[in-house]
Design an enzyme around this catalytic site. Structure first.
Site, short mmCIF file in Angstrom:
data_model
loop_
_atom_site.label_atom_id
_atom_site.label_comp_id
_atom_site.label_asym_id
_atom_site.label_seq_id
_atom_site.Cartn_x
_atom_site.Cartn_y
_atom_site.Cartn_z
N ASP A 103 0.91 -1.30 0.06
CA ASP A 103 0.02 -0.06 -0.07
C ASP A 103 0.91 1.47 0.04
OD1 ASP A 103 0.68 -0.58 2.66
OD2 ASP A 103 -0.51 1.06 3.39
N ASP A 134 8.82 3.77 -1.54
CA ASP A 134 8.01 3.62 -0.12
C ASP A 134 6.44 2.79 -0.48
OD1 ASP A 134 7.34 3.15 2.50
OD2 ASP A 134 6.77 5.24 2.66
N GLU A 169 0.20 -0.73 5.77
CA GLU A 169 1.07 -0.12 6.55
C GLU A 169 1.04 1.57 6.75
OE1 GLU A 169 4.74 1.66 8.00
OE2 GLU A 169 3.95 2.00 6.07
#
Length: 466
Positions: A103, A134, A169
């Protein structure tokens, strides 16, 4: 013939040859807007999980590859989909758990992006796009390292591998602890690699050995029963915005350091890091001064910080001559290693309640907590990871602290207390994770893939004495 060198050379060649395919697959993942925050399309997170599962299936290495979810404790909700793959260890070899998340953060103001956030774009040796660093690069670092290991050693290596690619996350890992509890046997490992951190710079690898904790909450400040005309009552009646600004200002002293009694600091040395580097990496203009006291890295790694990350109040476009009856803000605090997050939250709440101006009514909600993390660097896996980084990057790695937080690591420590946890990453200081124009330094990615592949090979040879 030296078997170690033969294996290392084979892994090195396989990792290098697999980079083009890994970057192509990373681009495919970046195109999926897998934002797990409330209000965004959950189907895109599901689509992202399915894409990751397909990549893992194609490896042909695992006994089981599944998409799983867990419930969110205290609610009737179900968490976002994660990919869980397992391969049993053989012949006395250890098991390694590889973690990343698929995610991503919301885009924010798309006008600030130089290229479309969900269209991967290469410029000046960097791949731009939301999640390019990320943490979809972390996902692909694991996949590419496993591909290299398979090509170099064959599919029948003895190392046990569990792969856990989380799907929420960025949204707080709300079902993480429950997921660990429900899947503890599948996830249990001797070594855990969390590929969700950064490096010292684009050339120098880093192993993260400390992380600040965090607490996040919503504060509502109310001073009026209803909105009133600012001309008729201004000067006699406190509006909520005035009270909020006055109250928030008490959180910091004149140097910008946190001024909340009860928040602690960690006493630890930090490497040299000058103000010029801070300005370059953080985008701090020459006319704006840094805040806080002590060495720059001690402020980031070892001291608390408090940031107002959101505010609900009349917008500039909708501004009128009105006294606001209430204002809500989101406060995010980073907690120094060594202090429990709930203790830090209690100190901040007590501070604010004691200083509510003009009798303003305060309400606190949506509290989240994540404890700090300190690595035990005495384990064999730490030495192996540092050695693999040195071999891959050609530069001595650095052990670093990180100002950010990975709250679920405390859950890993609690569930698997005997495991050695290694926090690594593919980001460099210019990755701009969570910000517009997030990007991945391509050379760092190549080196990170090789470092992980070499670590896997070392662990596979560990008990055989190779």
């Amino acid at each position: 013939m030296n078997t170690d060198l033969t294996r290392q050379d084979a892994v090195r060649d396989a990792a290098a040859s697999g980079i083009p395919a890994a970057l192509a697959d990373l681009g495919t993942l970046v195109r999926i807007p897998s934002v797990a925050f409330p209000g965004f399309d959950a189907k895109e997170v599901q689509r992202s999980a399915e894409a990751v599962k397909a990549l893992v299936d194609d490896l042909g290495l695992f006994d089981s590859v599944e998409i799983r979810r867990a419930g969110i404790p205290g609610t009737d909700e179900i968490g976002h989909p994660a990919v869980l793959a397992t391969r049993a260890a053989r012949n006395g070899r250890p098991t390694i758990l590889l973690y990343a998340h698929h995610d991503v953060q919301p885009v924010g103001d798309e006008a600030l992006w130089e290229s479309s956030p969900f269209e991967p774009t290469v410029r000046d040796g960097r791949l731009y796009g939301r999640g390019a660093a990320d943490d979809k690069a972390g996902v692909m670092a694991h996949v590419a390292a496993l591909r290299a290991l398979k090509e170099a050693l064959g599919a029948d290596f003895d190392l046990g591998v569990a792969l856990f690619i989380e799907g929420e996350e960025e949204a707080g890992s709300r079902s993480f602890a429950q997921f660990l509890s429900e899947n503890a046997d599948a996830l249990r490992a001797d070594v855990i690699v969390v590929a969700d951190s950064g490096n010292w710079d684009a050339r120098t690898p880093a192993l993260t050995v400390s992380l600040r904790g965090n607490t996040r909450f919503t504060l509502r400040v109310r001073t009026l029963e209803h909105a009133s005309h600012s001309g008729m009552f201004g000067g006699a009646v406190p509006d909520a915005m005035m009270a909020t600004v006055t109250l928030l200002a008490t959180l910091w002293d004149e140097d910008g350091a946190v001024a909340v009694e009860g928040l602690t600091e960690r006493d630890a040395e930090t490497p040299a890091y000058d103000e010029a580097t801070l300005r370059d990496e953080a985008g701090l203009p020459s006319g704006v001064s840094p805040i806080g006291r002590g060495s720059i890295l001690s402020r980031i790694w070892n001291k608390p910080s408090i940031t107002v990350t959101g505010i609900d109040a009349p917008s500039v476009a909708n501004a009128s001559n009105t006294l606001s009856p209430e204002v809500s803000v989101v406060i995010s605090a980073r907690v120094a290693p060594g202090q429990p997050a709930r203790e830090a939250y209690a100190a901040i709440e007590a501070h604010l309640r004691a200083r509510a101006p003009f009798g303003a009514e305060l309400a606190f909600s949506d509290q989240d907590y994540g404890d700090a993390f300190l690595v035990d660097t005495s384990g064999a896996a730490v030495a192996q990871a540092l050695e693999a980084m040195h071999e891959a990057y050609g530069v001595e790695p650095v052990e670093v602290g990180v100002g950010g937080s990975i709250p679920f690591i405390a859950d890993l420590v609690r569930e698997f207390p005997a495991a050695q946890i290694l926090v690594t990453g593919v980001e460099d200081p210019h990755a701009r994770a969570h910000s517009p124009n997030e990007s991945l330094h391509l050379e760092t990615f190549r080196n990170a893939v090789l470092a992980e592949a070499l670590l896997l090979a070392k662990l596979d040879a560990e008990s055989a004495g190779a």
